[in-house]
Design a protein around this motif. Structure first.
Motif, short mmCIF file in Angstrom:
data_model
loop_
_atom_site.label_atom_id
_atom_site.label_comp_id
_atom_site.label_asym_id
_atom_site.label_seq_id
_atom_site.Cartn_x
_atom_site.Cartn_y
_atom_site.Cartn_z
N SER A 66 0.84 -1.20 0.00
CA SER A 66 0.00 0.00 0.00
C SER A 66 0.88 1.25 0.00
CB SER A 66 -0.89 0.01 1.25
OG SER A 66 -1.38 1.30 1.53
N GLN A 67 0.64 2.17 -0.93
CA GLN A 67 1.43 3.39 -0.99
C GLN A 67 1.22 4.24 0.27
OE1 GLN A 67 3.64 4.22 -3.68
NE2 GLN A 67 4.38 5.59 -2.08
N PHE A 68 0.00 4.22 0.80
CA PHE A 68 -0.27 5.01 2.00
C PHE A 68 0.62 4.58 3.16
CE2 PHE A 68 -2.37 5.40 6.12
CZ PHE A 68 -2.60 6.77 6.18
N TRP A 69 0.65 3.27 3.46
CA TRP A 69 1.45 2.78 4.57
C TRP A 69 2.93 2.85 4.27
CZ3 TRP A 69 -0.65 3.07 8.95
CH2 TRP A 69 -2.02 2.83 9.11
N PHE A 70 3.29 2.70 3.00
CA PHE A 70 4.69 2.88 2.62
C PHE A 70 5.12 4.31 2.91
CE2 PHE A 70 8.24 3.81 -0.12
CZ PHE A 70 8.99 2.64 -0.12
N ASP A 71 4.25 5.27 2.58
CA ASP A 71 4.56 6.67 2.83
C ASP A 71 4.72 6.95 4.33
OD1 ASP A 71 4.45 7.09 0.13
OD2 ASP A 71 2.57 8.23 0.15
N VAL A 72 3.86 6.32 5.14
CA VAL A 72 3.96 6.49 6.59
C VAL A 72 5.34 6.06 7.07
CG1 VAL A 72 3.12 5.63 8.80
CG2 VAL A 72 1.49 6.33 7.05
N LEU A 73 5.79 4.88 6.63
CA LEU A 73 7.09 4.39 7.04
C LEU A 73 8.23 5.17 6.39
CD1 LEU A 73 6.44 0.54 7.13
CD2 LEU A 73 7.09 2.00 9.05
N TYR A 74 7.97 5.69 5.19
CA TYR A 74 9.01 6.48 4.53
C TYR A 74 9.28 7.76 5.33
CZ TYR A 74 11.80 8.62 0.86
OH TYR A 74 12.84 9.19 0.16
N GLU A 75 8.22 8.42 5.77
CA GLU A 75 8.41 9.63 6.56
C GLU A 75 8.97 9.31 7.93
OE1 GLU A 75 5.95 13.62 8.01
OE2 GLU A 75 5.10 12.27 6.50
N ALA A 76 8.57 8.17 8.49
CA ALA A 76 9.05 7.79 9.82
C ALA A 76 10.51 7.35 9.80
CB ALA A 76 8.19 6.67 10.39
N HIS A 77 10.92 6.60 8.74
CA HIS A 77 12.29 6.07 8.78
C HIS A 77 12.90 5.71 7.42
CE1 HIS A 77 15.71 4.58 10.97
NE2 HIS A 77 15.68 3.44 10.31
N TYR A 78 12.13 5.11 6.52
CA TYR A 78 12.71 4.71 5.23
C TYR A 78 13.43 5.90 4.56
CZ TYR A 78 9.70 0.47 5.13
OH TYR A 78 9.07 -0.71 5.40
N GLY A 79 12.80 7.06 4.61
CA GLY A 79 13.36 8.23 3.95
C GLY A 79 14.70 8.64 4.53
N HIS A 80 14.88 8.39 5.82
CA HIS A 80 16.18 8.71 6.44
C HIS A 80 17.27 7.80 5.89
CE1 HIS A 80 19.34 9.48 9.23
NE2 HIS A 80 19.24 8.28 9.79
N HIS A 81 16.96 6.53 5.64
CA HIS A 81 17.94 5.64 5.02
C HIS A 81 18.18 6.05 3.56
CE1 HIS A 81 19.02 2.29 7.75
NE2 HIS A 81 17.92 2.68 8.39
N ASP A 82 17.12 6.48 2.90
CA ASP A 82 17.23 6.90 1.50
C ASP A 82 18.12 8.13 1.35
OD1 ASP A 82 16.53 6.34 -1.12
OD2 ASP A 82 14.61 7.41 -1.05
N PHE A 83 17.97 9.08 2.28
CA PHE A 83 18.76 10.32 2.26
C PHE A 83 19.30 10.58 3.67
CE2 PHE A 83 15.54 10.68 -1.08
CZ PHE A 83 16.35 10.91 -2.19
N PRO A 84 20.36 9.88 4.06
CA PRO A 84 20.85 9.95 5.45
C PRO A 84 21.30 11.33 5.90
CG PRO A 84 21.81 8.08 4.27
CD PRO A 84 21.13 8.93 3.25
N SER A 85 21.64 12.21 4.95
CA SER A 85 22.13 13.54 5.33
C SER A 85 21.04 14.60 5.34
CB SER A 85 23.26 13.97 4.38
OG SER A 85 24.35 13.06 4.46
N ALA A 86 19.83 14.24 4.94
CA ALA A 86 18.73 15.22 4.91
C ALA A 86 18.34 15.58 6.34
CB ALA A 86 17.54 14.65 4.15
N GLU A 87 18.55 16.81 6.73
CA GLU A 87 18.38 17.22 8.13
C GLU A 87 16.96 17.02 8.64
OE1 GLU A 87 19.88 21.17 8.50
OE2 GLU A 87 21.99 20.53 8.41
#
Length: 252
Positions: A66-87
């Motif tokens: 589900s894109q919705f739940w993927f987005d929830v986890l992306y904002e919570a943590h996946y995105g930090h792994h994707d862009f570790p330097s994004a403040e």
């Protein structure tokens, strides 16, 4: 130091947790007993365990279809792994941090009530709002410093070196960040040293947690969430390319 503190305080979740800590400290000061002080270290240990369990079993859940739940986890943590330097992706979102703190407070309040602890709410506040929240704030500090190009103290460097193995060598190891939390990784069998990791190959698609960098869910989340968090279009485009030499990655 001033820049680091400013960045930390720019995040709503950190400010909200500071408010909870102040409330907890006020409760402890108003109802002070020596047993309350004895409860605070238990909150530290509980939060270190909580940090590990949430990081491993919630933030590293297999990617939802589900894109919705993927987005929830992306904002919570996946995105930090994707862009570790994004403040703006460094910190636990306020919509996750505050409910978890209040849930923990209710759980320990209930446990202490069942155990017949006197003034159960006061003791739960000392444990969660003082010991637990202080440990959470320490986590946010050490995590932030681990990803910033700054001069670090020896304990900050130790935390950063361990956390780098999680980000850039094997994302299934070293889930702790706060110094002392390595005890929990050892207990659960996920502790690993840099020397051990040198003997194995770097995990494929590390920064996307095993997903192909051009997975449609990632592309969608980057276009909306990463951009909103200040990641530049060029960085997103670069992260979305798949080197020809690399394999298929996971799609589930």
């Amino acid at each position: 130091m001033k820049k680091r503190i400013g960045l930390l305080l720019s995040h709503h979740g950190v400010v909200a947790m500071l408010v909870l800590f102040a409330i907890g400290a006020g409760i402890v000061a108003t109802h002070f007993t020596w047993t309350l002080l004895a409860v605070i270290p238990l909150g530290v240990a509980a939060q270190m365990t909580n940090e590990y369990l949430i990081h491993r079993f919630v933030f590293h859940l297999p990617p939802p279809r589900s894109q919705f739940w993927f987005d929830v986890l992306y904002e919570a943590h996946y995105g930090h792994h994707d862009f570790p330097s994004a403040e703006r992706l460094l910190f636990v979102p306020v919509w996750f941090a505050i409910p978890m703190a209040l849930l923990n407070l209710c759980v320990f309040w209930g446990i202490m009530t069942l155990l017949g602890v006197p003034s159960p709410f006061v003791h739960a506040s000392a444990l969660v709002l003082v010991g637990g929240v202080a440990t959470f704030l320490a986590y946010e500090w050490f995590h932030m410093v681990s990803h910033l190009p700054v001069k670090r103290s020896w304990i900050e460097q130790k935390a950063a070196s361990s956390h780098a193995q999680h980000h850039f060598r094997d994302f299934t190891k070293n889930y702790h960040v706060t110094p002392g939390g390595e005890v929990v990784d050892h207990l659960f069998g996920t502790a690993v040293s840099a020397d051990e990791l040198r003997e194995k190959s770097r995990a494929e698609f590390m920064t996307t947690l095993g997903l192909r960098p051009d997975d449609p869910r990632l592309l969608s989340a980057r276009a909306r969430i990463a951009r909103r968090m200040g990641v530049e279009a060029e960085a997103i485009a670069r992260q979305s390319r798949v080197p020809e030499r690399m394999g298929q990655g996971r799609t589930a």
